[in-house]
Design a protein around this motif. Structure first.
Motif, PDB file in Angstrom:
ATOM      1  N   ARG A 117      41.200  58.552 -31.490  1.00  0.00           N
ATOM      2  CA  ARG A 117      42.236  59.508 -31.532  1.00  0.00           C
ATOM      3  C   ARG A 117      43.427  58.684 -30.627  1.00  0.00           C
ATOM      4  NH1 ARG A 117      42.678  64.559 -32.289  1.00  0.00           N
ATOM      5  NH2 ARG A 117      40.511  64.659 -32.028  1.00  0.00           N
ATOM      6  N   ASP A 146      48.061  65.477 -35.021  1.00  0.00           N
ATOM      7  CA  ASP A 146      47.674  66.427 -33.810  1.00  0.00           C
ATOM      8  C   ASP A 146      49.296  67.266 -33.566  1.00  0.00           C
ATOM      9  OD1 ASP A 146      44.760  66.323 -33.531  1.00  0.00           O
ATOM     10  OD2 ASP A 146      44.908  64.788 -32.413  1.00  0.00           O
ATOM     11  N   HIS A 147      50.132  66.312 -33.822  1.00  0.00           N
ATOM     12  CA  HIS A 147      51.514  66.658 -33.291  1.00  0.00           C
ATOM     13  C   HIS A 147      52.482  66.298 -34.326  1.00  0.00           C
ATOM     14  CE1 HIS A 147      54.912  66.363 -30.721  1.00  0.00           C
ATOM     15  NE2 HIS A 147      54.420  65.993 -29.570  1.00  0.00           N
ATOM     16  N   GLY A 180      48.901  61.129 -22.512  1.00  0.00           N
ATOM     17  CA  GLY A 180      47.955  62.150 -22.549  1.00  0.00           C
ATOM     18  C   GLY A 180      48.128  63.242 -23.581  1.00  0.00           C
ATOM     19  N   ILE A 181      48.991  63.248 -24.332  1.00  0.00           N
ATOM     20  CA  ILE A 181      49.392  64.043 -25.653  1.00  0.00           C
ATOM     21  C   ILE A 181      48.703  63.490 -26.912  1.00  0.00           C
ATOM     22  CG2 ILE A 181      51.204  65.090 -27.094  1.00  0.00           C
ATOM     23  CD1 ILE A 181      52.961  64.759 -24.781  1.00  0.00           C
ATOM     24  N   ALA A 182      47.732  64.186 -27.479  1.00  0.00           N
ATOM     25  CA  ALA A 182      47.282  63.737 -28.812  1.00  0.00           C
ATOM     26  C   ALA A 182      48.193  63.699 -29.897  1.00  0.00           C
ATOM     27  CB  ALA A 182      46.183  64.611 -29.028  1.00  0.00           C
ATOM     28  N   TRP A 203      45.717  55.693 -23.904  1.00  0.00           N
ATOM     29  CA  TRP A 203      46.291  55.777 -25.293  1.00  0.00           C
ATOM     30  C   TRP A 203      45.260  56.201 -26.330  1.00  0.00           C
ATOM     31  CZ3 TRP A 203      51.323  54.939 -26.254  1.00  0.00           C
ATOM     32  CH2 TRP A 203      52.068  54.217 -25.268  1.00  0.00           C
ATOM     33  N   THR A 204      44.005  55.932 -26.240  1.00  0.00           N
ATOM     34  CA  THR A 204      42.971  56.196 -27.167  1.00  0.00           C
ATOM     35  C   THR A 204      41.718  56.658 -26.566  1.00  0.00           C
ATOM     36  OG1 THR A 204      42.183  54.157 -26.948  1.00  0.00           O
ATOM     37  CG2 THR A 204      43.813  54.274 -28.744  1.00  0.00           C
ATOM     38  N   ARG A 247      46.570  58.763 -28.152  1.00  0.00           N
ATOM     39  CA  ARG A 247      47.268  59.691 -27.494  1.00  0.00           C
ATOM     40  C   ARG A 247      48.567  58.876 -26.600  1.00  0.00           C
ATOM     41  NH1 ARG A 247      44.779  64.142 -25.854  1.00  0.00           N
ATOM     42  NH2 ARG A 247      42.642  64.234 -26.398  1.00  0.00           N
TER      43      ARG A 247
END
Length: 185
Positions: A48, A84-85, A53-55, A19-20, A50
């Motif tokens: 960060r 980021d998304h 695995g996706i930021a 997650w981070t 996540r």
């Protein structure tokens, strides 16, 4: 035969939290943070978020004086989220309310009012967009989108619960909380 060095790298990457993860040091304080907290505003910590695995976003805690795990509700501070998304603003508001419930109970009417206001304040975001929240202790939460003031919610209970999403002991992301407070997770 010795294992290939890339396998060691892959194993190390897979061992990172799902997650981070720690993020790189922040740049100088954004204008809205300097306006709210003064020129003494400094980054205390950041991380960060996540998901699988996706930021999703990078978040930084800004304060003019050190914020501790026990006194974060008593000091002015800012949380700056850089996405980021892309995300839907209504979904950001809904998820925020779900996370605020972790801080303690509140009435259905109170939750409905908070959700309606957050839906007004939080736009759809795309990569690179920033939402900054400023905590005015025992008073309000003010919000900025890409440096532009978009409004506030003058309710101390809302402010504590909203910033508690990341900073309270009841957070769903304790490792991220530790990073924001400037302590190793």
């Amino acid at each position: 035969m010795a294992p290939h060095p890339r396998r060691h790298l892959l194993a190390a990457l897979l061992a990172l939290p799902l997650w981070t993860q720690a993020a790189t040091p922040a740049s100088p304080a954004p204008a809205e943070v300097r306006e709210a907290l003064g020129e003494a505003a400094r980054p205390q910590g950041q991380g960060r978020m996540r998901f699988l695995g996706i930021a999703i976003y990078e978040i930084a805690l800004w304060a003019a004086a050190p914020v501790s795990a026990s006194d974060w509700t008593a000091k002015p501070l800012a949380l700056e989220i850089r996405y980021d998304h892309g995300l839907d603003g209504a979904k950001i508001a809904e998820r925020s309310l779900d996370e605020m419930r972790r801080q303690g109970s509140f009435s259905a009417a109170q939750g409905a009012a908070w959700l309606a206001r957050m839906k007004e304040l939080f736009p759809d975001v795309k990569p690179g967009d920033r939402i900054t929240g400023v905590l005015e202790p025992s008073q309000a939460a003010r919000f900025y989108v890409n440096g532009r003031a978009v409004g506030e919610l003058r309710d101390p209970a809302f402010a504590d619960r909203f910033f508690g999403i990341w900073l309270s002991e009841a957070t769903s992301e304790p490792a991220l909380r530790q990073q924001l407070l400037g302590r190793a997770p």
